[in-house]
Scaffold this motif. Structure first.
Motif, PDB file in Angstrom:
ATOM      1  N   VAL A  24      29.648  52.170  38.127  1.00 46.44           N
ATOM      2  CA  VAL A  24      29.922  51.815  36.731  1.00 46.44           C
ATOM      3  C   VAL A  24      29.557  53.016  35.868  1.00 46.44           C
ATOM      4  N   LEU A  25      30.569  53.776  35.464  1.00 49.45           N
ATOM      5  CA  LEU A  25      30.341  54.984  34.687  1.00 49.45           C
ATOM      6  C   LEU A  25      30.495  54.747  33.190  1.00 49.45           C
ATOM      7  N   ASP A  26      30.873  53.539  32.828  1.00 52.14           N
ATOM      8  CA  ASP A  26      30.947  53.113  31.424  1.00 52.14           C
ATOM      9  C   ASP A  26      30.196  51.798  31.318  1.00 52.14           C
ATOM     10  N   SER A  27      29.047  51.818  30.672  1.00 50.91           N
ATOM     11  CA  SER A  27      28.163  50.647  30.663  1.00 50.91           C
ATOM     12  C   SER A  27      28.778  49.423  29.999  1.00 50.91           C
ATOM     13  N   LEU A  28      29.795  49.616  29.154  1.00 52.37           N
ATOM     14  CA  LEU A  28      30.420  48.473  28.485  1.00 52.37           C
ATOM     15  C   LEU A  28      31.184  47.580  29.454  1.00 52.37           C
ATOM     16  N   TRP A  29      31.443  48.049  30.659  1.00 51.02           N
ATOM     17  CA  TRP A  29      32.047  47.191  31.672  1.00 51.02           C
ATOM     18  C   TRP A  29      31.151  45.987  31.976  1.00 51.02           C
ATOM     19  N   HIS A  30      29.834  46.133  31.811  1.00 55.92           N
ATOM     20  CA  HIS A  30      28.933  45.020  32.089  1.00 55.92           C
ATOM     21  C   HIS A  30      29.126  43.873  31.090  1.00 55.92           C
ATOM     22  N   GLU A  31      29.656  44.183  29.897  1.00 55.67           N
ATOM     23  CA  GLU A  31      29.951  43.124  28.933  1.00 55.67           C
ATOM     24  C   GLU A  31      31.184  42.336  29.354  1.00 55.67           C
ATOM     25  N   ILE A  32      32.113  42.996  30.022  1.00 55.67           N
ATOM     26  CA  ILE A  32      33.329  42.339  30.493  1.00 55.67           C
ATOM     27  C   ILE A  32      33.065  41.569  31.777  1.00 55.67           C
ATOM     28  N   LEU A  33      32.298  42.189  32.680  1.00 56.31           N
ATOM     29  CA  LEU A  33      32.033  41.618  33.991  1.00 56.31           C
ATOM     30  C   LEU A  33      30.528  41.580  34.227  1.00 56.31           C
ATOM     31  N   PRO A  34      29.852  40.580  33.692  1.00 58.28           N
ATOM     32  CA  PRO A  34      28.386  40.546  33.776  1.00 58.28           C
ATOM     33  C   PRO A  34      27.839  40.373  35.185  1.00 58.28           C
ATOM     34  N   ASP A  35      28.670  39.946  36.145  1.00 58.87           N
ATOM     35  CA  ASP A  35      28.192  39.728  37.505  1.00 58.87           C
ATOM     36  C   ASP A  35      28.319  40.958  38.395  1.00 58.87           C
ATOM     37  N   LEU A  36      28.647  42.109  37.804  1.00 58.26           N
ATOM     38  CA  LEU A  36      28.813  43.320  38.591  1.00 58.26           C
ATOM     39  C   LEU A  36      27.545  43.651  39.363  1.00 58.26           C
ATOM     40  N   SER A  37      27.731  44.047  40.613  1.00 60.48           N
ATOM     41  CA  SER A  37      26.622  44.560  41.410  1.00 60.48           C
ATOM     42  C   SER A  37      27.059  45.899  41.997  1.00 60.48           C
ATOM     43  N   PRO A  38      26.103  46.770  42.374  1.00 56.40           N
ATOM     44  CA  PRO A  38      26.469  48.122  42.784  1.00 56.40           C
ATOM     45  C   PRO A  38      27.252  48.200  44.079  1.00 56.40           C
ATOM     46  N   SER A  39      27.102  47.230  44.977  1.00 54.58           N
ATOM     47  CA  SER A  39      27.852  47.281  46.218  1.00 54.58           C
ATOM     48  C   SER A  39      27.821  45.912  46.875  1.00 54.58           C
ATOM     49  N   ASP A  40      28.704  45.727  47.860  1.00 54.82           N
ATOM     50  CA  ASP A  40      28.721  44.468  48.592  1.00 54.82           C
ATOM     51  C   ASP A  40      29.317  44.730  49.959  1.00 54.82           C
ATOM     52  N   ASP A  41      28.791  44.043  50.955  1.00 57.43           N
ATOM     53  CA  ASP A  41      29.316  44.115  52.313  1.00 57.43           C
ATOM     54  C   ASP A  41      29.962  42.774  52.604  1.00 57.43           C
ATOM     55  N   VAL A  42      31.285  42.746  52.568  1.00 58.37           N
ATOM     56  CA  VAL A  42      32.040  41.500  52.625  1.00 58.37           C
ATOM     57  C   VAL A  42      32.719  41.372  53.976  1.00 58.37           C
ATOM     58  N   SER A  43      32.648  40.190  54.553  1.00 56.49           N
ATOM     59  CA  SER A  43      33.349  39.917  55.794  1.00 56.49           C
ATOM     60  C   SER A  43      34.750  39.421  55.471  1.00 56.49           C
ATOM     61  N   VAL A  44      35.755  40.069  56.037  1.00 56.12           N
ATOM     62  CA  VAL A  44      37.146  39.708  55.786  1.00 56.12           C
ATOM     63  C   VAL A  44      37.764  39.203  57.071  1.00 56.12           C
ATOM     64  N   ASP A  45      38.150  37.930  57.061  1.00 57.66           N
ATOM     65  CA  ASP A  45      38.813  37.326  58.210  1.00 57.66           C
ATOM     66  C   ASP A  45      40.293  37.688  58.157  1.00 57.66           C
ATOM     67  N   LEU A  76      34.444  52.272  37.656  1.00 56.66           N
ATOM     68  CA  LEU A  76      34.760  51.681  36.355  1.00 56.66           C
ATOM     69  C   LEU A  76      34.393  52.679  35.272  1.00 56.66           C
ATOM     70  N   VAL A  77      35.413  53.118  34.528  1.00 56.73           N
ATOM     71  CA  VAL A  77      35.244  54.198  33.566  1.00 56.73           C
ATOM     72  C   VAL A  77      35.831  53.792  32.217  1.00 56.73           C
ATOM     73  N   ASP A  78      35.761  54.714  31.256  1.00 55.86           N
ATOM     74  CA  ASP A  78      36.423  54.491  29.970  1.00 55.86           C
ATOM     75  C   ASP A  78      37.729  55.282  29.924  1.00 55.86           C
ATOM     76  N   ASP A  79      38.451  55.133  28.815  1.00 47.14           N
ATOM     77  CA  ASP A  79      39.754  55.792  28.691  1.00 47.14           C
ATOM     78  C   ASP A  79      39.641  57.312  28.736  1.00 47.14           C
ATOM     79  N   ALA A  80      38.599  57.854  28.120  1.00 43.82           N
ATOM     80  CA  ALA A  80      38.456  59.307  28.083  1.00 43.82           C
ATOM     81  C   ALA A  80      38.306  59.877  29.495  1.00 43.82           C
ATOM     82  N   HIS A  81      37.535  59.187  30.319  1.00 46.00           N
ATOM     83  CA  HIS A  81      37.310  59.652  31.690  1.00 46.00           C
ATOM     84  C   HIS A  81      38.598  59.616  32.502  1.00 46.00           C
TER      85      HIS A  81
END
Length: 212
Positions: free
Chosen positions: A16-37, A80-85
């Motif tokens: 998350v390189l733009d902190s305002l993403w946390h306002e849009i998606l408050p459940d963001l976590s830095p990583s996840d290991d997901v099992s895909v069937d 996750l970045v802003d428009d300038a990036h």
């Protein structure tokens, strides 16, 4: 780590390189290991997150990854970045000095999509999907879509690029859109191309077509 031999471990690193993403998606976590069937999509009992971005990325992998990528752990990055990036990236790598909604930078080409046993030990890196906050939010409002639905669509679109899909020809675009529609339906999201109200505006279509 996933111990189920019938599912694939998909590690998603989120930057998350733009902190305002946390306002849009408050459940963001830095990583996840997901099992895909491979047959059924996400295994909700082995670490699948309720986060919008992670669920969309995992669904795209489950719905489109070739069998050769399902034999071992794989990894992708979601940035996750802003428009300038993203404008800087779009200019540096594509020659378009303007923001875009999503960029994908694939780490694999057709020769790389081999059985996992042909690769070195460790996760196979698929590449990076990068989303721009202001453009994504503006498009969702203009297209009368929920923000979560639009984000999910763009993540699915970006991951499909990492898996070798593109829209350089009408035939390729039709195939890619069809796969997107199918994957999004599995997430309970309506066909984003269904009618004029749901389709991107002309500028949005150009932006989508600009995804790497």
């Amino acid at each position: 780590m996933n111990d189920d031999p019938d599912s694939t471990s998909l590690n998603m690193e989120i930057a998350v390189l733009d902190s305002l993403w946390h306002e849009i998606l408050p459940d963001l976590s830095p990583s996840d290991d997901v099992s895909v069937d491979p047959g059924c999509g996400l295994d909700h009992g082995t670490g699948a997150s309720d986060d919008v971005i992670q669920r969309a990325a995992a669904a795209a992998f489950a719905g489109a990854a070739p069998a050769s990528l399902r034999e071992g752990p794989v990894e992708l990055s979601l940035v996750l970045v802003d428009d300038a990036h993203i404008q800087t990236l779009n200019n540096d790598y594509r020659g378009f000095d303007k923001p875009t909604n999503v960029l994908s930078f694939a780490a694999l080409d057709d020769e790389d999509i081999l059985p996992m046993s042909a690769h070195a030990e460790g996760p196979l890196l698929l590449g990076d999907v990068i989303l721009a906050r202001e453009t994504v939010a503006r498009e969702a409002a203009e297209q009368n879509k929920s923000l979560n639905s639009h984000i999910s669509h763009l993540v699915v679109h970006g991951v499909l690029h990492l898996l070798g899909f593109d829209h350089e020809t009408d035939e390729d675009a039709e195939e890619m859109e069809g796969r997107e529609i199918e994957i999004l339906a599995g997430l309970g999201i309506a066909n984003p191309y269904r009618n004029v109200r749901d389709e991107p505006t002309q500028s949005g279509q150009e932006t989508m077509a600009g995804s790497q």
